[in-house]
Motif scaffolding. Sequence first.
Motif, PDB file in Angstrom:
ATOM      1  N   LYS A  94      36.486  47.485  32.647  1.00 32.57           N
ATOM      2  CA  LYS A  94      36.678  46.530  31.559  1.00 32.57           C
ATOM      3  C   LYS A  94      35.414  46.353  30.724  1.00 32.57           C
ATOM      4  O   LYS A  94      35.474  46.276  29.501  1.00 32.57           O
ATOM      5  CB  LYS A  94      37.107  45.165  32.117  1.00 32.57           C
ATOM      6  CG  LYS A  94      38.569  45.061  32.450  1.00 32.57           C
ATOM      7  CD  LYS A  94      38.893  43.662  32.912  1.00 32.57           C
ATOM      8  CE  LYS A  94      40.318  43.546  33.393  1.00 32.57           C
ATOM      9  NZ  LYS A  94      40.571  42.239  34.013  1.00 32.57           N
ATOM     10  N   MET A  95      34.268  46.282  31.393  1.00 27.15           N
ATOM     11  CA  MET A  95      33.014  45.992  30.687  1.00 27.15           C
ATOM     12  C   MET A  95      32.526  47.189  29.880  1.00 27.15           C
ATOM     13  O   MET A  95      32.101  47.033  28.736  1.00 27.15           O
ATOM     14  CB  MET A  95      31.929  45.585  31.694  1.00 27.15           C
ATOM     15  CG  MET A  95      32.115  44.214  32.279  1.00 27.15           C
ATOM     16  SD  MET A  95      31.404  42.917  31.297  1.00 27.15           S
ATOM     17  CE  MET A  95      29.701  43.046  31.740  1.00 27.15           C
ATOM     18  N   ASP A 102      37.447  47.574  38.718  1.00 17.14           N
ATOM     19  CA  ASP A 102      38.165  47.046  37.560  1.00 17.14           C
ATOM     20  C   ASP A 102      37.197  46.420  36.561  1.00 17.14           C
ATOM     21  O   ASP A 102      37.330  46.597  35.346  1.00 17.14           O
ATOM     22  CB  ASP A 102      39.204  46.027  38.030  1.00 17.14           C
ATOM     23  CG  ASP A 102      40.161  45.648  36.935  1.00 17.14           C
ATOM     24  OD1 ASP A 102      40.643  46.565  36.241  1.00 17.14           O
ATOM     25  OD2 ASP A 102      40.425  44.436  36.756  1.00 17.14           O
ATOM     26  N   ALA A 103      36.207  45.676  37.069  1.00 19.38           N
ATOM     27  CA  ALA A 103      35.238  45.006  36.191  1.00 19.38           C
ATOM     28  C   ALA A 103      34.394  46.013  35.429  1.00 19.38           C
ATOM     29  O   ALA A 103      34.115  45.840  34.234  1.00 19.38           O
ATOM     30  CB  ALA A 103      34.347  44.081  37.014  1.00 19.38           C
ATOM     31  N   GLN A 121      37.972  44.983  42.760  1.00 17.16           N
ATOM     32  CA  GLN A 121      37.565  44.097  41.666  1.00 17.16           C
ATOM     33  C   GLN A 121      36.354  44.655  40.931  1.00 17.16           C
ATOM     34  O   GLN A 121      36.267  44.571  39.703  1.00 17.16           O
ATOM     35  CB  GLN A 121      37.241  42.699  42.219  1.00 17.16           C
ATOM     36  CG  GLN A 121      38.455  41.946  42.692  1.00 17.16           C
ATOM     37  CD  GLN A 121      38.100  40.666  43.427  1.00 17.16           C
ATOM     38  OE1 GLN A 121      37.052  40.563  44.066  1.00 17.16           O
ATOM     39  NE2 GLN A 121      38.981  39.682  43.347  1.00 17.16           N
ATOM     40  N   ASP A 173      36.186  36.769  36.931  1.00 14.57           N
ATOM     41  CA  ASP A 173      36.376  37.754  35.869  1.00 14.57           C
ATOM     42  C   ASP A 173      35.238  38.767  35.909  1.00 14.57           C
ATOM     43  O   ASP A 173      34.345  38.671  36.750  1.00 14.57           O
ATOM     44  CB  ASP A 173      36.470  37.072  34.499  1.00 14.57           C
ATOM     45  CG  ASP A 173      35.229  36.261  34.170  1.00 14.57           C
ATOM     46  OD1 ASP A 173      34.414  36.038  35.083  1.00 14.57           O
ATOM     47  OD2 ASP A 173      35.071  35.854  33.000  1.00 14.57           O
ATOM     48  N   GLN A 174      35.277  39.740  35.004  1.00 15.03           N
ATOM     49  CA  GLN A 174      34.291  40.822  35.067  1.00 15.03           C
ATOM     50  C   GLN A 174      32.865  40.329  34.855  1.00 15.03           C
ATOM     51  O   GLN A 174      31.916  40.921  35.375  1.00 15.03           O
ATOM     52  CB  GLN A 174      34.624  41.939  34.063  1.00 15.03           C
ATOM     53  CG  GLN A 174      34.485  41.572  32.607  1.00 15.03           C
ATOM     54  CD  GLN A 174      35.814  41.226  31.978  1.00 15.03           C
ATOM     55  OE1 GLN A 174      36.721  40.759  32.651  1.00 15.03           O
ATOM     56  NE2 GLN A 174      35.936  41.442  30.681  1.00 15.03           N
TER      57      GLN A 174
END
Length: 157
Positions: free
Chosen positions: A116-117, A112-113, A109, A73-74
């Motif tokens: 999201k963060m 995307d992380a 990834q 995950d992030q």
Amino acid sequence: FFSDLVCRIAMPKSTNVGKKKALIASKAAQQGVNTSKKKKIRSSVHFHRPKTLKLNRQPKYPRKSVMGENKMDQFRILQHPLTSESAMKKIEDQNTLVFIVDIRANKYQIKDAVSKMYQIKAQKVNTLIRPDGTKKAYVRLTSDYDALDVANTIGVI
């Protein structure tokens, strides 16, 4: 006693049926059952095993009690931002944030992380593996976002 009597009354024995069966059985015993066996004509010298029915698996119980969750995950991907002088120069001049990331994370990834963060959009991500074995990611932000403002909210500056 009564059941025997009922059977005798209900089902009269027929001698014709028994004689027919006996004739068929004696004929089969004399001639044989598999008399007209035809030999298969083979058109090829190679033997291919016949294709048999392949049924789908229908397990009685699941082999894993709980499905595995995504461990990347992030929070696992982005380990920490880099605060070196060269990283600060990148933030100021090229609108780029520098992170130390998980060695197994790819560019998609990482992008995307970061989104999201920090709720920002990355234009592109460059990565390299440092001599100490960690992975460094240069995250170039789009022109909509300022790397200095984001660095301030993260706490890098």
